[in-house]
Design a protein around this motif. Structure first.
Motif, PDB file in Angstrom:
ATOM      1  N   VAL A  34       0.804  -1.220   0.000  1.00 13.62           N
ATOM      2  CA  VAL A  34       0.000   0.000   0.000  1.00 13.62           C
ATOM      3  C   VAL A  34       0.840   1.275   0.000  1.00 13.62           C
ATOM      4  O   VAL A  34       0.335   2.345  -0.375  1.00 13.62           O
ATOM      5  N   LEU A  35       2.109   1.181   0.388  1.00 14.10           N
ATOM      6  CA  LEU A  35       2.933   2.397   0.415  1.00 14.10           C
ATOM      7  C   LEU A  35       3.028   3.067  -0.952  1.00 14.10           C
ATOM      8  O   LEU A  35       3.183   4.288  -1.045  1.00 14.10           O
ATOM      9  N   SER A  36       2.922   2.280  -1.998  1.00 13.19           N
ATOM     10  CA  SER A  36       3.044   2.852  -3.350  1.00 13.19           C
ATOM     11  C   SER A  36       1.796   3.609  -3.770  1.00 13.19           C
ATOM     12  O   SER A  36       1.791   4.241  -4.833  1.00 13.19           O
ATOM     13  N   THR A  37       0.751   3.599  -2.947  1.00 11.12           N
ATOM     14  CA  THR A  37      -0.524   4.200  -3.353  1.00 11.12           C
ATOM     15  C   THR A  37      -0.967   5.356  -2.471  1.00 11.12           C
ATOM     16  O   THR A  37      -2.055   5.896  -2.689  1.00 11.12           O
ATOM     17  N   VAL A  38      -0.149   5.740  -1.477  1.00 10.62           N
ATOM     18  CA  VAL A  38      -0.658   6.643  -0.440  1.00 10.62           C
ATOM     19  C   VAL A  38      -0.123   8.068  -0.526  1.00 10.62           C
ATOM     20  O   VAL A  38      -0.404   8.888   0.353  1.00 10.62           O
TER      21      VAL A  38
END
Length: 392
Positions: A34-38
């Motif tokens: 999820v880090l790539s989307t936040v």
């Protein structure tokens, strides 16, 4: 500006008091990768973040943080917090934040990195994002920071104005941490039941009842799922255990408040930090502290339920690798003077150990600390026996 809706606060006004709880982060985003989307979520809180982490985390997390650091919406500066959440580090980080004109703090790492970042944000009245890199503690959730000396000795804790504005739990990032960190987190989290049930199990307030019962559920989840989770890192059961140590453990402190957080297990941890420094991590000391607390209940109250619980935990600890005695914390050569120092600090007037429903004498605590693996039929350890376990 800080997110004005970031703290879920439940308050009760009476004629004589005002009671407020910081229950949860403003938002929790969790999942694998999820880090790539936040980046957009982070940019909603601020565009000039100061990223606070340890040196090792900064080196290992560059790929994970790439989407944040390279986002056109964000202008970050990454800095190391140093050896500990200590006064010198806090001062240097406040200076760095002001020089960067930071409008947001991002903490990434384990408990001490997150505690440091939360406290800097609190002191500067800035929004805070927490990104745990392991399942070692619930620090990513809580409105609390522990402050230590530069050598790792616990000094005091600080109640913060609110929980983090945003918590990002990326399972892929957490999976890169050594398995020992999740094992320690299991020890820290399972303490919630053994401490909250003693300090607050008799209370009738609705939210405290809920917190204590959630602590029992947390214990059961960890007893049932931890061994399987550790065998398959990244799997579904592993994710459930990470959720338990990082998120559910934080919920209990949020709902129950300070009185549901810590009793003797954490008090013993605090004392041990003054003789062991960075020799073992937080959850390992807390796990050992649970055994000390149960031993005290056995010795002083003759509590056979505590005796049975201690034996159950000893088997569980052996199965997953948690410390059962001082030697397992690297303190096999502890001297009698060092043991007394740790016990005296654990018993200081403001210590959480005094939430126990009975008084504890110095000699009793020292005896409990050296008899955590005693057979169940031994209900007393003489103070003369202490010197058999430690060096003069």
């Amino acid at each position: 500006m800080p997110n004005q809706h970031s703290t879920e606060t439940l308050s009760t006004q009476t004629s004589s008091s005002f009671f407020s709880l910081s229950v949860s982060p403003g938002k929790v985003i969790r999942g694998a990768g999820v880090l790539s989307t936040v980046a957009g979520e982070v940019a909603n809180l601020g565009t000039r973040p100061l990223i606070i982490a340890g040196n090792q985390t900064l080196n290992l997390s560059q790929e994970s943080l790439q989407s944040l650091c390279q986002s056109p919406e964000l202008h970050p500066l990454s800095v190391s917090y140093g050896a500990d959440c200590c006064e010198a580090s806090l001062k240097a980080l406040r200076k760095a934040a002001k020089e960067h004109k930071a409008d947001l703090i991002i903490g990434i790492g384990g408990g001490k990195a997150l505690d440091t970042a939360k406290l800097v944000a609190h002191q500067l009245t800035l929004p805070i994002v927490t990104i745990p890199t392991s399942g070692a503690t619930c620090a990513a959730w809580t409105a609390l920071s522990n402050v230590y000396s530069e050598t790792g000795a616990f000094l005091y804790d600080v109640a913060l104005s609110r929980c983090p504005d945003l918590l990002i739990l990326d399972y892929n990032l957490v999976q890169t941490a050594p398995p020992s960190t999740l094992i320690a987190g299991i020890g820290d989290a399972i303490a919630k039941w053994y401490e909250a049930s003693v300090s607050s199990g008799h209370l009738q307030q609705t939210l405290i009842i809920a917190a204590v019962q959630q602590a029992r559920i947390l214990r059961d989840i960890l007893l049932q799922k931890s061994a399987a989770a550790l065998q398959f890192p990244g799997g579904e059961v592993w994710q459930e255990v990470v959720d338990a140590t990082v998120l559910l453990a934080g919920v209990i402190g949020g709902l129950g408040g300070a009185q549901c957080r810590t009793v003797a297990a954490h008090a013993v941890h605090n004392g041990l930090t003054h003789i062991s420094g960075h020799g073992s991590i937080h959850g390992e000391k807390v796990a050992y502290g649970i055994l000390v607390q149960l031993r005290l209940e056995e010795m002083i109250q003759g509590n056979q339920l505590a005796a049975s619980a201690r034996q159950q935990l000893l088997k569980f600890y052996a199965e997953i690798g948690l410390p059962q005695k001082l030697a397992d914390l690297g303190l096999g050569n502890i001297t009698l003077g060092e043991l007394q120092t740790a016990a005296e600090i654990s018993l200081e007037p403001n210590s959480d150990i005094h939430r126990l429903p009975f008084n504890v004498a110095l000699e009793q605590l020292m005896a409990a600390m050296v008899s955590t693996t005693a057979p169940i039929d031994i209900n007393r350890v003489s103070t003369r026996g202490i010197s058999d376990e430690v060096k003069e």
